[in-house]
Design a protein around this motif. Structure first.
Motif, PDB file in Angstrom:
ATOM      1  N   VAL A  31       0.835  -1.208   0.000  1.00  0.00           N
ATOM      2  CA  VAL A  31       0.000   0.000   0.000  1.00  0.00           C
ATOM      3  C   VAL A  31       0.869   1.258   0.000  1.00  0.00           C
ATOM      4  O   VAL A  31       1.829   1.351   0.768  1.00  0.00           O
ATOM      5  CB  VAL A  31      -0.930   0.003   1.238  1.00  0.00           C
ATOM      6  CG1 VAL A  31      -1.545   1.383   1.463  1.00  0.00           C
ATOM      7  CG2 VAL A  31      -2.021  -1.041   1.066  1.00  0.00           C
ATOM      8  N   SER A  32       0.516   2.199  -0.864  1.00  0.00           N
ATOM      9  CA  SER A  32       1.160   3.518  -0.862  1.00  0.00           C
ATOM     10  C   SER A  32       0.081   4.585  -0.783  1.00  0.00           C
ATOM     11  O   SER A  32      -0.968   4.469  -1.415  1.00  0.00           O
ATOM     12  CB  SER A  32       1.993   3.725  -2.136  1.00  0.00           C
ATOM     13  OG  SER A  32       3.061   2.822  -2.180  1.00  0.00           O
ATOM     14  N   LEU A  33       0.356   5.619   0.006  1.00  0.00           N
ATOM     15  CA  LEU A  33      -0.646   6.650   0.255  1.00  0.00           C
ATOM     16  C   LEU A  33       0.058   7.872   0.819  1.00  0.00           C
ATOM     17  O   LEU A  33       0.954   7.746   1.636  1.00  0.00           O
ATOM     18  CB  LEU A  33      -1.611   6.097   1.314  1.00  0.00           C
ATOM     19  CG  LEU A  33      -2.860   6.852   1.649  1.00  0.00           C
ATOM     20  CD1 LEU A  33      -3.814   6.819   0.467  1.00  0.00           C
ATOM     21  CD2 LEU A  33      -3.526   6.188   2.857  1.00  0.00           C
ATOM     22  N   SER A  34      -0.356   9.040   0.367  1.00  0.00           N
ATOM     23  CA  SER A  34       0.227  10.254   0.914  1.00  0.00           C
ATOM     24  C   SER A  34      -0.923  11.177   1.332  1.00  0.00           C
ATOM     25  O   SER A  34      -1.896  11.336   0.595  1.00  0.00           O
ATOM     26  CB  SER A  34       1.093  10.901  -0.170  1.00  0.00           C
ATOM     27  OG  SER A  34       1.524  12.160   0.244  1.00  0.00           O
ATOM     28  N   VAL A  35      -0.817  11.757   2.516  1.00  0.00           N
ATOM     29  CA  VAL A  35      -1.874  12.651   3.007  1.00  0.00           C
ATOM     30  C   VAL A  35      -1.274  14.042   3.215  1.00  0.00           C
ATOM     31  O   VAL A  35      -0.477  14.242   4.136  1.00  0.00           O
ATOM     32  CB  VAL A  35      -2.475  12.136   4.331  1.00  0.00           C
ATOM     33  CG1 VAL A  35      -3.645  13.028   4.747  1.00  0.00           C
ATOM     34  CG2 VAL A  35      -2.904  10.687   4.222  1.00  0.00           C
ATOM     35  N   PRO A  36      -1.633  15.002   2.364  1.00  0.00           N
ATOM     36  CA  PRO A  36      -1.106  16.359   2.543  1.00  0.00           C
ATOM     37  C   PRO A  36      -1.746  17.068   3.721  1.00  0.00           C
ATOM     38  O   PRO A  36      -2.869  16.747   4.116  1.00  0.00           O
ATOM     39  CB  PRO A  36      -1.494  17.077   1.234  1.00  0.00           C
ATOM     40  CG  PRO A  36      -2.124  16.074   0.362  1.00  0.00           C
ATOM     41  CD  PRO A  36      -2.512  14.907   1.199  1.00  0.00           C
ATOM     42  N   GLU A  37      -1.026  18.041   4.260  1.00  0.00           N
ATOM     43  CA  GLU A  37      -1.543  18.844   5.374  1.00  0.00           C
ATOM     44  C   GLU A  37      -2.871  19.492   4.975  1.00  0.00           C
ATOM     45  O   GLU A  37      -3.032  19.994   3.857  1.00  0.00           O
ATOM     46  CB  GLU A  37      -0.522  19.939   5.704  1.00  0.00           C
ATOM     47  CG  GLU A  37      -0.967  20.846   6.822  1.00  0.00           C
ATOM     48  CD  GLU A  37      -0.043  20.761   8.034  1.00  0.00           C
ATOM     49  OE1 GLU A  37       1.180  20.817   7.826  1.00  0.00           O
ATOM     50  OE2 GLU A  37      -0.554  20.641   9.159  1.00  0.00           O
ATOM     51  N   GLY A  38      -3.824  19.472   5.878  1.00  0.00           N
ATOM     52  CA  GLY A  38      -5.091  20.163   5.652  1.00  0.00           C
ATOM     53  C   GLY A  38      -6.147  19.330   4.944  1.00  0.00           C
ATOM     54  O   GLY A  38      -7.245  19.807   4.694  1.00  0.00           O
ATOM     55  N   GLU A  39      -5.842  18.057   4.679  1.00  0.00           N
ATOM     56  CA  GLU A  39      -6.816  17.223   3.963  1.00  0.00           C
ATOM     57  C   GLU A  39      -7.804  16.574   4.944  1.00  0.00           C
ATOM     58  O   GLU A  39      -7.477  16.327   6.096  1.00  0.00           O
ATOM     59  CB  GLU A  39      -6.077  16.131   3.201  1.00  0.00           C
ATOM     60  CG  GLU A  39      -6.937  15.423   2.194  1.00  0.00           C
ATOM     61  CD  GLU A  39      -6.097  14.855   1.065  1.00  0.00           C
ATOM     62  OE1 GLU A  39      -6.162  15.376  -0.041  1.00  0.00           O
ATOM     63  OE2 GLU A  39      -5.361  13.893   1.321  1.00  0.00           O
ATOM     64  N   LEU A  40      -9.012  16.299   4.451  1.00  0.00           N
ATOM     65  CA  LEU A  40      -9.969  15.502   5.219  1.00  0.00           C
ATOM     66  C   LEU A  40     -10.218  14.234   4.394  1.00  0.00           C
ATOM     67  O   LEU A  40     -10.940  14.262   3.398  1.00  0.00           O
ATOM     68  CB  LEU A  40     -11.274  16.281   5.432  1.00  0.00           C
ATOM     69  CG  LEU A  40     -12.088  15.907   6.679  1.00  0.00           C
ATOM     70  CD1 LEU A  40     -13.225  16.877   6.916  1.00  0.00           C
ATOM     71  CD2 LEU A  40     -12.589  14.495   6.665  1.00  0.00           C
ATOM     72  N   LEU A  41      -9.548  13.177   4.801  1.00  0.00           N
ATOM     73  CA  LEU A  41      -9.490  11.950   3.995  1.00  0.00           C
ATOM     74  C   LEU A  41     -10.333  10.854   4.625  1.00  0.00           C
ATOM     75  O   LEU A  41     -10.227  10.596   5.830  1.00  0.00           O
ATOM     76  CB  LEU A  41      -8.030  11.483   3.894  1.00  0.00           C
ATOM     77  CG  LEU A  41      -7.788  10.106   3.279  1.00  0.00           C
ATOM     78  CD1 LEU A  41      -8.097  10.110   1.795  1.00  0.00           C
ATOM     79  CD2 LEU A  41      -6.360   9.654   3.507  1.00  0.00           C
TER      80      LEU A  41
END
Ligand SMILES: Nc1ncnc2c1ncn2[C@@H]1O[C@H](COP(=O)(O)OP(=O)(O)OP(=O)(O)O)[C@@H](O)[C@H]1O
Length: 363
Positions: A31-41
């Motif tokens: 699994v690869s995933l990136s969560v940028p600052e300020g996101e609602l995922l």
């Protein structure tokens, strides 16, 4: 598919080619995933998909067997990386003899700039619980407090594992609003859910996880279009089944003899049923188009019913669209994400076995 204009900052979470096993069970599979600052995922997936395991790696509770996880650019297992992290696990233990306000003060004491008890309880609509001992709270009240506690230290990133499980509709809506407000203040929020409705209400970006892999990753509208299927039930003579299967954009997911109790045939329409008629269950994006197709092809049908497909059916459709990728991990595409609507895993039987039973009425 890419997140729809929601990427606002540097990644606060980076997951790269992560695999995690429990014995023979592969909970996460490259699994690869990136969560940028300020996101609602929103992480959406059926039971056992790997959502909790993913959050446990990000919060440093577990280590991956392969691949890397970074939290605010550091190792999640280092306490320094977790300073700006707030979490609520699926199950929460609260000290039963402490009052709600005392628990909030206890947790707040660990942070340099915590919210006041008043502010926190007001945000979550639970000020009237302030003087109650936590041991006497209902399950839903405990859940609301547990989610509130994740925010007491004003974390930059909040990880919430099924935050509204067990809550009634009103409590669920209050909690959603509290999370929206907190996100609007600038925080990054990642939550898991089985409920499409919840993800739809909160998230702008959605990652669909199934049997340990990322099946889809994109803006809410794109993912909704992928999973928003209708279930059409109808009864036809056996000779008409092929014609139904030939209709465009229709998938026949079940065929039962109408005599069978499992067929779902309405009692009223069973009266004039022929013993060899079949009750078909179809999945389709556009139920109106199916009906037009039936009429246009002069297919003799009766007992028509149209329902929202359950989320599990939508997942099943999602996982059965694409080709099965038999290649070993190191020979698969290196971005680690399944392409839009083209997941890469398992035979039909394996998929059906791995997906949990349907949650009726979720959609
Ligand atoms: N501690 C453990 N020991 C053994 N197997 C585990 C453990 N934790 C998770 N698993 C297995 O790993 C897989 C993924 O589980 P995980 O809890 O991450 O899924 P999930 O998507 O969070 O499911 P749910 O929605 O039911 O919480 C499942 O097959 C589960 O049984």
């Amino acid at each position: 598919m890419t997140a729809s204009g929601t990427s606002r900052g540097a990644p606060v979470v980076e997951v790269e080619h992560v695999t995690r096993r429990f014995g023979n069970v592969v909970a996460l599979d490259d699994v690869s995933l990136s969560v940028p600052e300020g996101e609602l995922l929103g992480l959406l997936g059926p039971n056992g998909a790997g959502k909790t395991t993913l959050l446990s790696l990000v919060s440093g509770l577990r280590k991956p067997d392969a691949g890397t996880v970074r939290l605010f650019g550091g190792d999640p297992r280092a306490a320094a990386s977790r300073l700006a992290l707030g979490t609520t696990p699926q199950e929460t233990g609260l000290p039963p003899t402490l009052r709600v306000s005392e628990v909030v003060a206890l947790v707040a004491g660990h942070y340099p700039d915590p919210m006041s008890t008043d502010e926190l309880l007001t945000r979550f609509g639970i000020t009237e619980l302030a003087r109650r001992q936590t041991g006497g709270l209902s399950g839903g009240q405990k859940r609301r407090l547990a989610v509130a506690l994740a925010l007491v230290g004003r974390p930059r990133l909040v990880l919430l594992d099924e935050p509204t499980t067990g809550l009634d509709v009103e409590a669920r809506h209050v909690l959603w609003q509290a999370l929206r407000d907190y996100h609007a203040d600038g925080a990054t929020v990642v939550l898991t859910s089985h409920y499409l409705e919840e993800i739809e209400a909160l998230a702008r970006r959605v990652v669909v996880v199934g049997h340990g892999r990322v099946l889809a990753d994109g803006g809410i509208d794109d993912v909704l279009a992928l999973v928003a299927r209708r279930r059409v039930l109808l009864t036809v003579p056996p000779a008409a089944r092929l014609a139904v299967e030939a209709l465009p954009d229709v998938e026949v997911v079940e065929a039962q003899p109408v005599g069978s109790r499992a067929s779902g045939e309405l009692a009223s329409s069973r009266v004039d049923a022929h013993a060899d008629d079949v009750r078909l269950t179809l999945l389709a994006a556009d139920a109106d188009a199916v009906v037009r197709g039936l009429v246009g092809a002069a297919i003799p049908f009766r007992g028509l019913e149209v329902r929202g497909a359950s989320l599990e059916e939508a997942f099943l459709a999602l996982t059965s669209d694409g080709p099965h990728d038999e290649r070993p991990h190191d020979e698969r595409p290196q971005d680690g994400r399944a392409p839009h609507g083209h997941p890469q895993h398992g035979t039909d039987d394996e998929r059906a076995a791995r997906l949990a039973p349907a949650h009726e009425g979720e959609r």
